[in-house]
Write an enzyme that holds these catalytic residues in place. Sequence first.
Site, PDB file in Angstrom:
ATOM      1  N   ASP A 108      39.964  65.342  22.608  1.00 12.28           N
ATOM      2  CA  ASP A 108      40.376  65.261  21.203  1.00 12.28           C
ATOM      3  C   ASP A 108      39.887  63.978  20.541  1.00 12.28           C
ATOM      4  OD1 ASP A 108      41.678  67.603  21.625  1.00 12.28           O
ATOM      5  OD2 ASP A 108      43.674  66.880  21.055  1.00 12.28           O
ATOM      6  N   ASP A 109      39.792  64.068  19.210  1.00 13.73           N
ATOM      7  CA  ASP A 109      39.662  62.917  18.291  1.00 13.73           C
ATOM      8  C   ASP A 109      38.250  62.343  18.175  1.00 13.73           C
ATOM      9  OD1 ASP A 109      42.378  63.196  17.977  1.00 13.73           O
ATOM     10  OD2 ASP A 109      42.897  61.529  19.308  1.00 13.73           O
TER      11      ASP A 109
ATOM     12  N   HIS B 116      39.598  69.779  14.596  1.00  8.09           N
ATOM     13  CA  HIS B 116      40.806  68.975  14.771  1.00  8.09           C
ATOM     14  C   HIS B 116      41.214  68.361  13.429  1.00  8.09           C
ATOM     15  CE1 HIS B 116      43.786  67.367  17.396  1.00  8.09           C
ATOM     16  NE2 HIS B 116      43.402  66.097  17.340  1.00  8.09           N
TER      17      HIS B 116
ATOM     18  N   HIS C 172      42.899  64.132  10.340  1.00 12.32           N
ATOM     19  CA  HIS C 172      43.936  64.044  11.373  1.00 12.32           C
ATOM     20  C   HIS C 172      45.343  63.869  10.812  1.00 12.32           C
ATOM     21  CE1 HIS C 172      45.811  62.923  15.246  1.00 12.32           C
ATOM     22  NE2 HIS C 172      44.749  63.497  15.803  1.00 12.32           N
TER      23      HIS C 172
ATOM     24  N   HIS D  78      41.092  62.646  25.979  1.00 15.43           N
ATOM     25  CA  HIS D  78      40.596  62.081  24.722  1.00 15.43           C
ATOM     26  C   HIS D  78      39.281  61.347  24.971  1.00 15.43           C
ATOM     27  CE1 HIS D  78      44.921  62.590  24.029  1.00 15.43           C
ATOM     28  NE2 HIS D  78      44.632  62.700  22.732  1.00 15.43           N
TER      29      HIS D  78
END
Length: 708
Positions: free
Chosen positions: A76-77, A127, A131, A228
């Site tokens: 993620d991210d 995603h 955010h 991540h």
Amino acid sequence: MRYLLPVVFLVALLAMLMLRGYVHSEILADHRVRPPAPTDQVPEHILAGGPVIDARDKQNPKALGIPDRRLVLTFDDGPDPVWTPKVLDKLEKYDAHAVFFVTGTMASRHPDLVEQMVREGHEIGLHTFNHPDLSFQSTDRIDWELSQNQLALAGAAGIRTSLFRPPYSSFSDALDNESWPVTQYIGSRGYITAFNNTDSEDWKRPGADAIIERATPDGTEGSIVLMHDSGGDRSQTVEALDRFLPDMKERGYRFTNLTEALGVPSAHTEVTGLELWKGKAFVGAVAVSENTTEVLVVGLAVVGVLVFARFGLMLILSFAHARKVRRKGFSWGPPITRPVSVLVPAYNERECIANTVRSLMASDHPLEVIVIDDGSSDGTADIVGGMGLRGVRVVRQPNSGKPAALNNGIRNARYEIVVMMDGDTVFEPSTVRELVQPFGDPRVGAVAGNAKVGNRDTLIGAWQHIEYVMGFNLDRRMYDLLGCMPTIPGAVGAFRRSALERVGGMSEDTLAEDTDITMAMHRDGWKVVYAEKARAWTEAPESVQQLWSQRYRWSYGTMQAIWKHRRALVERGPSGRFGRVGLPLVSLFMVLAPLLAPLIDVFLLYGLFFGPTQKTIAAWLGVLAIQAVCAAYAFRLDKERMVHLISLPLQQILYRQLMYVVLLQSWITALTGGRLRWQKLRRTGAVEAPGVVNNQRQRAAGERRSVA
């Protein structure tokens, strides 16, 4: 165009800065996170089902699981320019695929990494762009987050994706009454939502061993593993992958993409046509914004350091200059007592010329006055002639410009030392005497006097008063000690006539003939110094338009003079010091650095509205305080009243902007090959030197006593 081009430039700069702020989650970002809510509205089979929610059929949402011995490794991210390449290297090393749930902010800034993910067979999921916790957002904002994220993917890799993972999500059994409607809406937009059922908790940085332990599923069950590749130091994640991937393979697990594990078509579809070009345009704009703002930030930092260093140098050298010339017994050489010639070029100066001539007649140094009437149409020459003063001559010529008038005056001058002043300026009784004393040193070819604003009672006049005392005279003290004075002010300067003749007199090549002749004197090997006590009172422009005209001519003429004397940079001999020190300093701080100065105000506006407001204000006040210290010291050296410094903050907000635009317009004129004509300013004749006023009052009182 003088207003349009600078405005367009500043608007474009602000737009780039705002785009950069947008993709760095500084604009439109929402960092709120909602606490858990009740779950009574979430179907039981969803809470008890697998980590993948397919809610595309609103009436029949499904919870899907991962088959045994299948691991869907998710990150993620990202993508992150430091850690994502390391993660990709580990995946390639062990022939494993993964799903990267990217944010639009990162994907638009690092499109090459998104393209690499797709090229190497990994799967991409959304995603969101910024955010946010979507349970706080409206459906319009959710659509915006999805569409902007897809736009970034289209520009980066030419694809769309049907996979989605909401920010701040965990297991599917954590869905509640606030997040479930969001999941349903996401499904109605055609997305499959992927949660996870194995959380490595690598964001806590618990160590590689703990990450591996938490990422390992029980027995042989399939799982979606959350890791991540961005958001901080991910070195432990990379370290864990180097052991986790081969260990799980030895246990019979396969690392696959999500759609492959589910046995459904690929999540990626190719983007073509207008959508593709919109994506590429967006990613390209982000790249331009990133690169441009990074360069500008670096440039601003460099200029800021140089400016503060210059402030420090200016304060130190000004202090040293004041101590040098004010110490007891200081002299330039033998006192200069012989007469001098004072040249007053005048064009339509009927409002001022009488005050100017009377101030010279009150001088305590022997002199002759030559008023060169440059084709005036308002009777300037007749006014001087009608005054009937001994030692004052009028030389008439057709209108030919100020340099020609000065050269005509030099030809008619009787004496070796020539003082030059403007027709709107008045001298104190001691000005000429103080101005010519440095010629006691035979190496001195020219002397700069101390020009002061006489009409300082208006706001514009007060701002120019601050500028003259701080920016001009403080500078001249510094340049004097450095031996590279760039300008003898036209309002108050003196020259050796022989030195003028050696360099060809006043040139008409530039609109800044005073800067031009000063640079020529340096290149001819003469010393140019500053006489602080030689005060002249000049009438500064009283309107914005007049101020614009004057500064436009000054800045453009300075550029012309720098270009004309550019060879001084490489010359050896007597002009070397000016070429090595003076010309670079003038070019940097009078021509180049001010072009970046608007960045201060653009970043200030950005920081006030989108950045750390308190820090921004504190930084601006800190810079203002440093300027106030320099200004106060300059006022103290010149024995000026500090009351005018009250307007310094307003000067920094308003007056400085006008100077930026003037300089930018001068650059535009220079780069486009335009020509600028001499622009005559309207004068009122309201300025008188304090000493002259007292002398005139005493003379008038004596005349009245004689009559009585």
